[in-house]
Design an enzyme around this catalytic site. Structure first.
Site, PDB file in Angstrom:
ATOM      1  N   HIS A  69       8.668  17.527   5.533  1.00 16.05           N
ATOM      2  CA  HIS A  69       9.706  16.869   4.719  1.00 16.05           C
ATOM      3  C   HIS A  69      10.236  15.614   5.405  1.00 16.05           C
ATOM      4  O   HIS A  69      11.353  15.191   5.136  1.00 16.05           O
ATOM      5  CB  HIS A  69      10.871  17.816   4.421  1.00 16.05           C
ATOM      6  CG  HIS A  69      10.439  19.147   3.894  1.00 16.05           C
ATOM      7  ND1 HIS A  69      10.308  19.415   2.549  1.00 16.05           N
ATOM      8  CD2 HIS A  69      10.062  20.285   4.541  1.00 16.05           C
ATOM      9  CE1 HIS A  69       9.892  20.664   2.395  1.00 16.05           C
ATOM     10  NE2 HIS A  69       9.726  21.211   3.582  1.00 16.05           N
TER      11      HIS A  69
ATOM     12  N   LYS B 141      10.001 -11.458  11.439  1.00 21.82           N
ATOM     13  CA  LYS B 141       9.222 -10.372  10.840  1.00 21.82           C
ATOM     14  C   LYS B 141       7.781 -10.262  11.320  1.00 21.82           C
ATOM     15  O   LYS B 141       7.097 -11.251  11.513  1.00 21.82           O
ATOM     16  CB  LYS B 141       9.193 -10.573   9.322  1.00 21.82           C
ATOM     17  CG  LYS B 141      10.541 -10.359   8.676  1.00 21.82           C
ATOM     18  CD  LYS B 141      10.809  -8.901   8.447  1.00 21.82           C
ATOM     19  CE  LYS B 141      10.560  -8.605   6.985  1.00 21.82           C
ATOM     20  NZ  LYS B 141      10.501  -7.204   6.730  1.00 21.82           N
TER      21      LYS B 141
ATOM     22  N   SER C 293       6.512 -13.428   7.811  1.00 20.84           N
ATOM     23  CA  SER C 293       7.225 -13.712   6.576  1.00 20.84           C
ATOM     24  C   SER C 293       7.421 -15.223   6.477  1.00 20.84           C
ATOM     25  O   SER C 293       7.532 -15.904   7.493  1.00 20.84           O
ATOM     26  CB  SER C 293       8.582 -12.997   6.596  1.00 20.84           C
ATOM     27  OG  SER C 293       9.533 -13.722   5.839  1.00 20.84           O
TER      28      SER C 293
ATOM     29  N   GLU D  58      -0.331  -1.787   4.032  1.00 26.97           N
ATOM     30  CA  GLU D  58       0.118  -1.760   2.631  1.00 26.97           C
ATOM     31  C   GLU D  58      -1.047  -2.059   1.693  1.00 26.97           C
ATOM     32  O   GLU D  58      -1.140  -1.506   0.596  1.00 26.97           O
ATOM     33  CB  GLU D  58       1.261  -2.758   2.444  1.00 26.97           C
ATOM     34  CG  GLU D  58       2.519  -2.305   3.191  1.00 26.97           C
ATOM     35  CD  GLU D  58       3.530  -3.424   3.398  1.00 26.97           C
ATOM     36  OE1 GLU D  58       3.474  -4.438   2.692  1.00 26.97           O
ATOM     37  OE2 GLU D  58       4.386  -3.263   4.297  1.00 26.97           O
TER      38      GLU D  58
END
Ligand code: ARG
Length: 462
Positions: free
Chosen positions: A162, A289, A283, A296
């Protein structure tokens, strides 16, 4: 653009009118099935040799056709072949060029076969290679997982359920879990190799043929195990396509789950792993970043692979036997899934080579969340002879106390512990040690260092 006589398809003896312009443009499959040219030429060559062996064509014709096919292969390899999309697909392009090269004798190539068996034959040969190529890429990932696992047996982290701290584990144990997943994938692709092993060539359009062909000969020559047994089924069957797409989908699920896990672990909230600069992007506005874009990408592209499986299932659902044009799309579906999965495996492999676990942070996180609670309960079962449920209850009480007083379990004094459970002695304090906890999970398949070492060794031997 090279043209045949009137730039008309071969069947224009009976069909006098050209297809509508739009359909002519989009109804063909050349731009996609071009990719089958090698397999098409290989199957045609064997077909023609069989026709000769069976005395259906003579030596001169056979030799001419094979000479022509070799030349066509050369032209395509050297990018000198002029593809004509008015000729619908790769099969008609090759046949038409053969006519240009050797004249009328080219027509013997299509004795005792149809494009319906031809295309399935080519496709199965292509898929055989594709399955093998995916297996090769999985092997390469597994090698890198093993390397990383070997180095991280003693790296302790929280194991999650979880996404909450559950029990401490070795980081290698997580890595070896991925290896199990990919090994199952590998098996699926290996099974495909087995089920794809029936030769379609010679069933012709759907009935078989009146010529005395030798399907066992072409079977052997094309590397199949046996000929298919029913001509109608052979030209309609695309189960081998679904098998491949399903295998790709399950493998993509695994890639996506790992990608998601790494995205979480790499997040500023978790910081369990660091991705090196090879596998992050920046970024355009936020200079600080380093984004896990490749991960992804892996997670995102998984949807394409699922989609392709569903496209194919949908195409087949409600399609009577035998061949229909609907089936033509199987190639595009398979090629895009193959490309996608292969790229994803390569990128994931790069990820495995270019990240490092933050060992300090892993321990830090593992020290929170009362992660050794189960060890404490197990201890009471073993040392105090309690039934597990009673031990569970006593442990929960101790945790409630610790939580209320903002202490870790290891920070409790014996006095505090004994207030809840008098039977415990100071010997119990050892169970709060993370390393000890990991190492105590000696049951087969558990996370103890010894178990992991054995597993790694057994995989390395394979
Ligand atoms: N390009 C076609 C396909 O991929 C080849 C088979 C054509 N057969 C036919 N009866 N039109 O399915």
């Amino acid at each position: 653009m090279r043209k045949n006589k009137n730039n008309l398809p071969i069947w224009n003896t009976r069909i006098k009118k050209n297809s509508t312009n739009l359909f002519k443009k989009i109804g063909g499959s050349l731009s996609i099935d071009k990719r089958l040219y090698k397999e098409d030429i290989e199957a045609s060559t064997v077909h023609v040799e069989m026709l000769f062996k069976q005395k259906i064509i003579n030596f001169k014709i056979k030799s001419k056709i094979i000479w022509g096919l070799n030349r066509i292969k050369n032209e395509i390899v050297k990018k000198k072949f002029i593809f004509n999309d008015k000729l619908e697909d790769i099969h008609m392009n090759i046949e038409s060029r053969l006519f240009e090269l050797i004249g009328e004798d080219a027509g013997h190539i299509h004795t005792a076969r149809s494009r319906n068996d031809q295309v399935v034959t080519d496709f199965k040969i292509w898929l055989r290679k594709a399955n093998k190529e995916i297996i090769k890429n999985i092997d390469s990932i597994n090698k890198n997982i093993l390397k990383k696992a070997e180095k991280n047996i003693q790296t302790i982290m929280p194991g999650f359920t979880h996404l909450k701290n559950a029990q401490p584990v070795s980081f290698s144990h997580y890595l070896m879990a991925y290896l199990e997943m990919f090994n199952r994938d590998k098996k699926r692709f290996e099974n495909n190799l087995d089920s794809i092993n029936e030769n379609p060539l010679g069933v012709a359009a759907l009935t078989g043929t009146s010529f005395k062909i030798d399907r066992f000969y072409t079977t052997k020559r094309l590397g199949f195990k046996k000929p298919t047994r029913n001509s109608i089924d052979t030209v309609s069957d695309r189960d081998f396509v679904i098998d491949f797409l399903y295998s790709c989908s399950v493998c993509a699920v695994h890639i996506s789950r790992i990608a998601e896990e790494f995205i979480i672990w790499n997040s500023d909230a978790f910081k369990l792993i660091t991705l090196n600069d090879k596998i992050v992007t920046g970024s355009s506005i936020m200079p600080q970043k380093k984004n896990p874009d490749p991960l992804e990408y892996l997670r995102g592209k998984t949807g394409f692979v699922f989609g392709n499986l569903f496209s194919m299932l949908t195409t087949l659902k409600g399609l009577p036997l035998s061949y229909f044009k609907d089936l033509q799309d199987d190639k595009e579906i398979v090629f895009t899934s193959f490309d996608q999965l292969k790229n994803s495996l390569i990128i994931l492999n790069d990820v495995f080579k270019n990240f490092s676990p933050n060992k300090k942070r892993m321990i830090e996180l593992a020290e929170s969340g009362y992660i050794t609670a189960t060890d404490l309960a197990d201890y009471m079962v073993r040392e105090l002879n309690y039934p597990f449920r009673k031990a569970y209850l006593q442990t929960a009480k101790i945790i409630n106390y610790a939580e209320k007083n903002k202490k870790k379990l290891s920070e409790l004094s014996m006095k505090e512990i004994n207030k809840i459970e008098q039977e415990l002695t100071s010997d119990v304090l050892k169970v709060f040690d993370l390393k000890r906890s990991v190492n105590s999970k000696v049951s087969y398949g558990g996370t103890s260092f010894e178990n992991i070492k054995k597993m790694i060794l057994s995989y390395k031997r394979k």
